[in-house]
Design a protein around this motif. Structure first.
Motif, PDB file in Angstrom:
ATOM      1  N   GLU A 120       1.115   7.909   6.245  1.00  0.00           N
ATOM      2  CA  GLU A 120       0.050   8.327   7.168  1.00  0.00           C
ATOM      3  C   GLU A 120      -1.025   7.260   7.363  1.00  0.00           C
ATOM      4  N   ALA A 121      -0.911   6.129   6.700  1.00  0.00           N
ATOM      5  CA  ALA A 121      -1.954   5.093   6.780  1.00  0.00           C
ATOM      6  C   ALA A 121      -2.075   4.548   8.196  1.00  0.00           C
ATOM      7  N   PRO A 122      -3.284   4.105   8.590  1.00  0.00           N
ATOM      8  CA  PRO A 122      -3.438   3.487   9.910  1.00  0.00           C
ATOM      9  C   PRO A 122      -2.515   2.275  10.042  1.00  0.00           C
ATOM     10  N   GLU A 123      -2.047   2.028  11.253  1.00  0.00           N
ATOM     11  CA  GLU A 123      -1.130   0.915  11.495  1.00  0.00           C
ATOM     12  C   GLU A 123      -1.727  -0.406  11.020  1.00  0.00           C
ATOM     13  N   SER A 124      -3.018  -0.596  11.240  1.00  0.00           N
ATOM     14  CA  SER A 124      -3.660  -1.854  10.815  1.00  0.00           C
ATOM     15  C   SER A 124      -3.578  -2.016   9.300  1.00  0.00           C
ATOM     16  N   ALA A 125      -3.713  -0.929   8.550  1.00  0.00           N
ATOM     17  CA  ALA A 125      -3.630  -1.008   7.092  1.00  0.00           C
ATOM     18  C   ALA A 125      -2.208  -1.348   6.659  1.00  0.00           C
ATOM     19  N   VAL A 126      -1.225  -0.759   7.347  1.00  0.00           N
ATOM     20  CA  VAL A 126       0.176  -1.069   7.040  1.00  0.00           C
ATOM     21  C   VAL A 126       0.436  -2.546   7.295  1.00  0.00           C
ATOM     22  N   ARG A 127      -0.038  -3.052   8.429  1.00  0.00           N
ATOM     23  CA  ARG A 127       0.169  -4.475   8.750  1.00  0.00           C
ATOM     24  C   ARG A 127      -0.511  -5.370   7.734  1.00  0.00           C
ATOM     25  N   ASP A 128      -1.756  -5.036   7.347  1.00  0.00           N
ATOM     26  CA  ASP A 128      -2.461  -5.840   6.353  1.00  0.00           C
ATOM     27  C   ASP A 128      -1.708  -5.861   5.032  1.00  0.00           C
ATOM     28  N   ALA A 129      -1.182  -4.709   4.629  1.00  0.00           N
ATOM     29  CA  ALA A 129      -0.432  -4.638   3.369  1.00  0.00           C
ATOM     30  C   ALA A 129       0.838  -5.472   3.450  1.00  0.00           C
ATOM     31  N   LEU A 130       1.511  -5.378   4.577  1.00  0.00           N
ATOM     32  CA  LEU A 130       2.747  -6.137   4.726  1.00  0.00           C
ATOM     33  C   LEU A 130       2.476  -7.638   4.774  1.00  0.00           C
ATOM     34  N   LEU A 131       1.371  -8.032   5.393  1.00  0.00           N
ATOM     35  CA  LEU A 131       1.026  -9.457   5.432  1.00  0.00           C
ATOM     36  C   LEU A 131       0.660  -9.989   4.065  1.00  0.00           C
ATOM     37  N   SER A 132       0.054  -9.160   3.254  1.00  0.00           N
ATOM     38  CA  SER A 132      -0.355  -9.632   1.930  1.00  0.00           C
ATOM     39  C   SER A 132       0.826  -9.712   0.973  1.00  0.00           C
ATOM     40  N   ALA A 133       1.939  -9.134   1.365  1.00  0.00           N
ATOM     41  CA  ALA A 133       3.135  -9.154   0.511  1.00  0.00           C
ATOM     42  C   ALA A 133       4.363  -9.444   1.355  1.00  0.00           C
ATOM     43  N   PRO A 134       4.453 -10.650   1.959  1.00  0.00           N
ATOM     44  CA  PRO A 134       5.577 -10.922   2.841  1.00  0.00           C
ATOM     45  C   PRO A 134       6.934 -10.816   2.171  1.00  0.00           C
ATOM     46  N   ARG A 135       7.009 -11.082   0.895  1.00  0.00           N
ATOM     47  CA  ARG A 135       8.316 -10.966   0.243  1.00  0.00           C
ATOM     48  C   ARG A 135       8.779  -9.513   0.277  1.00  0.00           C
ATOM     49  N   ALA A 136       7.858  -8.580   0.059  1.00  0.00           N
ATOM     50  CA  ALA A 136       8.217  -7.166   0.135  1.00  0.00           C
ATOM     51  C   ALA A 136       8.670  -6.811   1.541  1.00  0.00           C
ATOM     52  N   VAL A 137       8.020  -7.394   2.541  1.00  0.00           N
ATOM     53  CA  VAL A 137       8.432  -7.157   3.932  1.00  0.00           C
ATOM     54  C   VAL A 137       9.867  -7.616   4.118  1.00  0.00           C
TER      55      VAL A 137
END
Length: 183
Positions: A120-137
């Motif tokens: 349910e997180a805002p899209e911007s928060a999801v993107r920020d999380a994914l950017l901070s952990a590109p290996r997880a992406v």
């Protein structure tokens, strides 16, 4: 080998067919088709397999090799992720072109970090999380992209795929001894 004979959109051309046809004439046991991008992103005159629209051209390539080798040649395609870690595009460009924040991605992220709040997180928060952990992406996104490429390769008639993990491409970044990431 990458002979740079596809269109700028990554589509098989008569030049690609001629290039591999000359090899097929010698009836080798196996031919491995050049590094072929798994994402539907511009990559210069290199073949791509990141969308179903590439399958007909790749099927023509398979058919031509079978015909010119009289069925003696097995045909593999080498698949590669062209988004290099060192040349990462801006977050807006990356997410806009390569990674839509979909319910499926949210679910995979939530399961990967064992935290249902990502559903349910805002899209911007999801993107920020994914950017901070590109290996997880990459661990969440790349398997599906490689699997889809393999499915398209089989649909086009290839006998198999080869994963390209060399040089400075995305997958090589995970294997490098210089990779000091903790994530």
């Amino acid at each position: 080998m990458v002979p740079w004979r596809a269109t700028a959109d990554g589509v098989v051309t008569p030049e690609v067919l001629d290039w591999y046809g000359r090899f097929a004439d010698g009836r080798p046991g196996v031919l491995v088709v050049e590094a072929t991008g798994i994402r539907d992103v511009p990559s210069g005159p290199l073949l791509r397999i990141g969308d179903d629209r590439f399958v007909p051209g790749l099927a023509r390539l398979v058919e031509m090799v079978r015909r010119r080798s009289a069925g003696h040649t097995r045909l593999f395609i080498q698949v590669i992720d062209f988004v290099a870690v060192r040349r990462r595009p801006t977050p807006e460009a990356y997410f806009g072109r390569h990674l839509a924040v979909t319910p499926h991605l949210r679910d995979r992220l939530a399961r990967a970090v064992d935290d249902a709040r990502w559903l349910e997180a805002p899209e911007s928060a999801v993107r920020d999380a994914l950017l901070s952990a590109p290996r997880a992406v990459h661990e969440q996104v790349l398997p599906d992209l490689f699997a889809a490429a393999a499915r398209r390769a089989l649909e086009a008639g290839f006998d198999g795929t080869e994963l390209h993990y060399a040089h400075a491409y995305t997958m090589a970044g995970f294997l490098s001894r210089l990779n000091t990431r903790a994530d």
